[in-house]
Scaffold this active site. Structure first.
Site, PDB file in Angstrom:
ATOM      1  N   ASP A 188       0.838  -1.173  -0.044  1.00 12.61           N
ATOM      2  CA  ASP A 188      -0.141  -0.064  -0.105  1.00 12.61           C
ATOM      3  C   ASP A 188       0.893   1.139   0.151  1.00 12.61           C
ATOM      4  OD1 ASP A 188      -3.341   0.249   1.595  1.00 12.61           O
ATOM      5  OD2 ASP A 188      -2.277   1.860   0.304  1.00 12.61           O
ATOM      6  N   ASP A 229      -2.719   5.029  -2.450  1.00  9.36           N
ATOM      7  CA  ASP A 229      -3.663   5.815  -1.798  1.00  9.36           C
ATOM      8  C   ASP A 229      -4.032   7.260  -2.134  1.00  9.36           C
ATOM      9  OD1 ASP A 229      -4.843   5.566   1.205  1.00  9.36           O
ATOM     10  OD2 ASP A 229      -3.831   7.137   1.526  1.00  9.36           O
ATOM     11  N   GLU A 277      -6.261   4.160  -5.949  1.00  6.35           N
ATOM     12  CA  GLU A 277      -7.468   4.794  -5.296  1.00  6.35           C
ATOM     13  C   GLU A 277      -7.867   6.010  -5.583  1.00  6.35           C
ATOM     14  OE1 GLU A 277      -7.494   5.789  -1.303  1.00  6.35           O
ATOM     15  OE2 GLU A 277      -9.329   4.820  -0.932  1.00  6.35           O
ATOM     16  N   HIS A 279     -11.184  -1.705   3.959  1.00  2.73           N
ATOM     17  CA  HIS A 279     -10.918  -1.462   5.264  1.00  2.73           C
ATOM     18  C   HIS A 279     -11.740  -0.115   5.707  1.00  2.73           C
ATOM     19  CE1 HIS A 279      -8.031   0.572   2.953  1.00  2.73           C
ATOM     20  NE2 HIS A 279      -8.012   1.412   3.858  1.00  2.73           N
ATOM     21  N   ASP A 280     -12.381   0.481   4.649  1.00  2.94           N
ATOM     22  CA  ASP A 280     -12.988   1.782   4.719  1.00  2.94           C
ATOM     23  C   ASP A 280     -14.326   1.663   4.394  1.00  2.94           C
ATOM     24  OD1 ASP A 280     -10.398   3.672   2.715  1.00  2.94           O
ATOM     25  OD2 ASP A 280     -10.641   3.245   5.006  1.00  2.94           O
TER      26      ASP A 280
END
Ligand code: TEU
Ligand code: CA
Length: 553
Positions: A98, A199, A250, A326-327
Site C-alpha cells: 500500500d 492511496d 485509489e 477497510h474503509d
C-alpha cells in the site's frame, strides 16, 4: 485485447492490524499473515494486498507513515517481512504493498525538517501558505472533520492536510518530492514486491491557487488535479515500467472518463483504479453530513453505476471490482441481508454478482466468510479517527445530528465495521488473539468463522473458492463483454457476458421475496448451470437472494 496476469488474478486484501496476532499484544502482525498463507491459497486468491505496514504513530491506522523503509513496530520487523515475502513467493502468491504518498505522518523526518524554518531544504516538500485575513488560506475541509489547514506557530504559516492534522500533504509540484517517492518505490520493488495499491493517488496534484470550494460539504477540489497525469506518467516512466508489477490507484471522485485516462491500455500510468461511485449511492441527503446515513441503496442505482463502469471501460481500460475494504461497511449488511435466515444466501449472491463482471476482483478479509457489520452500541467501542471525529463534529459541534442518530449512522456506515478482527474459529476472541484485541471481536464469531466455513461445502468460503476456480477455467469470465438486462428491474439484477462462442447469464434476486423471472437465454438446451446459491433450479422463479450463473455455448 492484450492479456495480462493481473487481469486474470484475484486479490485478497489483508488488514494486518485485524488479521492475526501472534504475540498476544492484541494487534495483528506479519507473523500472523504468514500463519494463514495456506488459507489464502486454499481460497484461490493469487495476490495479497497488504494495508500499510510501515513505521507509523497510527493516527490513521498506518496511513500516516513516519518511515517508508521501516516496518511498524507493532507488526514486527524487516526480517519478518522478508520471511513473509519469501513464503508468499514460494506458494506462488504475490504481494501488493500500500503506497501512501499523497501525505506522510507529521513525524516523518521530511516534515520534522520542513516545519523547522522557512528556508529548510525540506520546506517545499509540503504545502505551506500564509494566513489569509488572519485565517486559513481557503475553506477546504479535512476528510476527518474541521479545516484542512493547521497553523504552525513556529514559522507563522498553515500547512495543508486533506486528512488528519498528523497527515500533512506532500507537495508533488516539487520534483524532489517525486524523486524521493520514486526512491521509496524502488526500495520495495527491488526487494521483489509485485505491485502497489496507491492511496488517494488522484489527489496529489492540487489546483492552481488552491481556490475555495463553492458550497459547504462539497468535496475539496484536489481530485484529478492539473498535473496528476504528468506525475503518474513520470512515475511509470521512471519506475513502474522497469518492473512487471500490478498497480491499482485509489481515486475518489474519479469518473469513467478519468479512469480511462489513468488506466487506459495505452496510458502508461496505472493498471486499474478503485472508483467510488457505487460506494456513494447510500449517503446522506445533506452533503454536510456526507456519507453518514442509514439509507438502503436503490438496486436500479447500483445496477446503473456498475453497468456504466463495465461498458465505458470495456476494451479501453480495466475495472477493479470490490464491495468491501477497510474503509467500507461489510457488504452483506449494506447491500444484502445479515439476518441469520438470509446472510449466507445474500453473501453468495453479492459475491457472484460482482465476480462475474469484467475486471479484477478484490476480496476483503472476512468477506469470504460473510462477516457482518459490528453492530456496536456505544461510542467507546469505535476506534477509527473518522468515526470519532465525525461524531464530535456532527453531534457536539455542529449539533446537526442527535447522539442516538449518529450511533445508528456509525452502525451502518463506519469503517470500524470492516476492522473488527478476522474470525478464525469459535475459541476466545475468535482465535485472533490471546491478548485483549485492539478493537472488539464481532459477537457473532461463534457462528461465523473460518474453521467452520472451510469444512462446510455450502459455506460462503467454498462458494468464493468455486468462483476463483471457475475464473481459471473460462476466459469469458475474465474477458467477456458485459451487457445489463432489464435496467429498470428494482428486484433482480441480470446481465450477460459474451466472448467468442460463449455466453454467461448471471441472475441475482436482491430481495428476500420469491420473484417470477424469465430469461429466454436460459431456455436454450445447451445451458449449463455453473454456480448457484441454491441446490436446485426452479427455472421461472428466484427465491430470496437466489443467484444463478449459466454458461450458454
Ligand atoms: O481513503 C481515502 C478516502 O477517500 C477515505 O477517506 C474514504 O473515502 C472514507 O474513509 C470513506 O469513509 C484512503 C485510505 O483507504 C483510508 O484508510 C485513509 O484513511 C485515507 O486514504 C487517508 O490516507
Ligand atoms: Ca501482535
Amino acid at each position: 485485447m492484450e492479456k495480462h496476469w493481473w487481469q486474470e488474478a484475484v486479490v485478497y486484501q489483508v488488514y494486518p492490524r485485524s488479521f492475526q496476532d501472534t504475540n498476544d499484544d492484541g494487534v495483528g502482525d506479519l507473523n500472523g499473515v504468514i500463519e494463514h498463507l495456506d488459507y489464502i491459497k486454499k481460497l484461490g486468491a493469487d495476490v495479497i494486498w497488504l494495508n500499510p505496514i510501515y513505521k507509523s504513530p497510527n493516527d490513521d491506522n498506518g496511513y500516516d507513515i513516519a518511515d517508508y523503509e521501516q516496518i511498524m513496530a507493532e507488526f514486527g520487523n524487516m526480517a519478518d517481512f522478508d520471511r513473509l515475502l519469501k513464503q508468499v513467493h514460494a506458494k506462488k502468491l504475490k504481494i501488493m504493498m500500500d503506497l501512501v504518498v499523497n501525505h506522510t505522518s507529521d513525524e516523518h523526518h521530511w516534515f520534522v525538517e520542513s516545519r523547522k524554518n522557512r528556508l529548510n531544504d525540506y520546506r517545499d516538500y509540503y504545502i505551506w501558505r500564509d494566513p489569509k485575513n488572519d485565517q486559513e488560506p481557503n475553506n477546504w475541509q479535512s476528510a476527518f472533520g474541521g479545516s484542512a489547514w493547521q497553523f504552525d506557530e513556529k514559522t507563522g504559516q498553515y500547512y495543508l492536510h486533506l486528512f488528519s492534522k498528523k497527515q500533512p500533504d506532500l507537495n508533488w509540484d516539487n520534483e524532489k518530492v517525486r524523486h524521493s517517492v520514486f526512491d521509496v518505490m524502488r526500495f520495495w520493488l527491488d526487494k521483489g514486491v509485485d505491485g502497489f495499491r496507491m492511496d488517494v493517488i488522484n489527489l496529489i496534484s492540487k489546483p492552481e491557487g488552491l481556490p475555495d470550494v463553492k458550497t459547504e460539504g462539497q468535496e475539496n477540489l484536489a481530485a484529478n488535479g492539473p498535473h496528476v497525469h504528468d506525475y503518474l506518467k513520470e512515475m511509470n516512466q521512471e519506475v513502474l515500467s522497469h518492473y512487471d508489477v500490478m498497480t491499482v490507484g485509489e481515486t475518489p471522485a474519479a469518473s469513467t472518463r478519468d479512469a480511462i485516462r489513468y488506466t487506459g491500455f495505452d496510458s502508461h500510468e496505472l493498471e486499474m483504479v478503485f472508483q467510488f461511485e457505487h460506494m456513494g449511492l447510500d449517503g446522506n441527503e445533506n452533503p454536510v453530513i456526507g456519507k453518514w446515513s442509514t439509507n438502503q441503496v436503490k438496486l436500479t442505482d447500483l445496477k446503473q453505476v456498475m453497468s456504466k463502469w463495465q461498458t465505458d471501460l470495456n476494451g479501453k481500460a480495466w475495472n477493479a471490482l470490490y464491495w468491501n475494504n477497510h474503509d467500507q461497511p461489510r457488504v452483506v449488511s449494506r447491500f444484502g441481508n445479515d439476518q441469520d435466515e438470509f446472510r449466507v444466501a445474500s453473501a453468495k449472491m453479492l459475491g457472484a454478482t460482482l465476480h462475474f463482471m469484467q475486471g479484477t476482483p478484490y476480496i476483503y478479509q472476512g468477506e469470504e466468510l460473510g462477516m457482518t457489520n459490528a453492530n456496536f452500541k456505544t461510542l467507546n467501542q469505535y476506534k477509527d479517527i473518522e468515526s470519532l471525529n465525525a461524531y464530535h463534529e456532527l453531534v457536539d459541534q455542529k449539533k446537526l445530528v442527535s447522539s442516538s442518530q449518529m450511533l445508528a449512522y456509525l452502525r451502518h456506515s463506519s469503517r470500524d465495521n470492516a476492522r473488527t478482527p478476522m474470525q478464525w474459529d469459535a475459541t476466545k476472541n475468535a482465535g485472533f488473539t490471546n491478548g485483549t484485541p485492539w478493537i472488539e471481536v464481532n459477537a457473532n464469531y461463534k457462528q461465523i468463522n473460518a474453521k467452520q466455513a472451510v469444512n462446510d461445502d455450502q459455506s460462503v468460503f467454498n462458494f468464493y473458492r468455486r468462483m476463483n476456480l471457475l475464473r481459471k477455467q473460462y476466459d469469458v469470465i475474465v474477458y467477456g463483454d458485459y451487457q445489463l438486462l432489464d435496467p429498470d428491474d428494482d428486484q433482480v439484477w441480470a446481465y450477460t457476458r459474451h466472448l467468442d462462442n460463449q455466453d454467461l447469464l448471471i441472475i441475482s434476486n436482491f430481495t428476500e421475496r420469491t420473484v417470477q423471472r424469465w430469461y429466454d437465454l436460459s431456455q436454450q438446451s445447451n445451458k449449463i448451470e455453473l454456480l448457484s446459491n441454491y441446490e436446485d433450479d426452479q427455472n421461472e422463479t428466484l427465491r430470496p437472494y437466489e443467484c444463478k450463473v449459466y454458461l450458454i455455448q
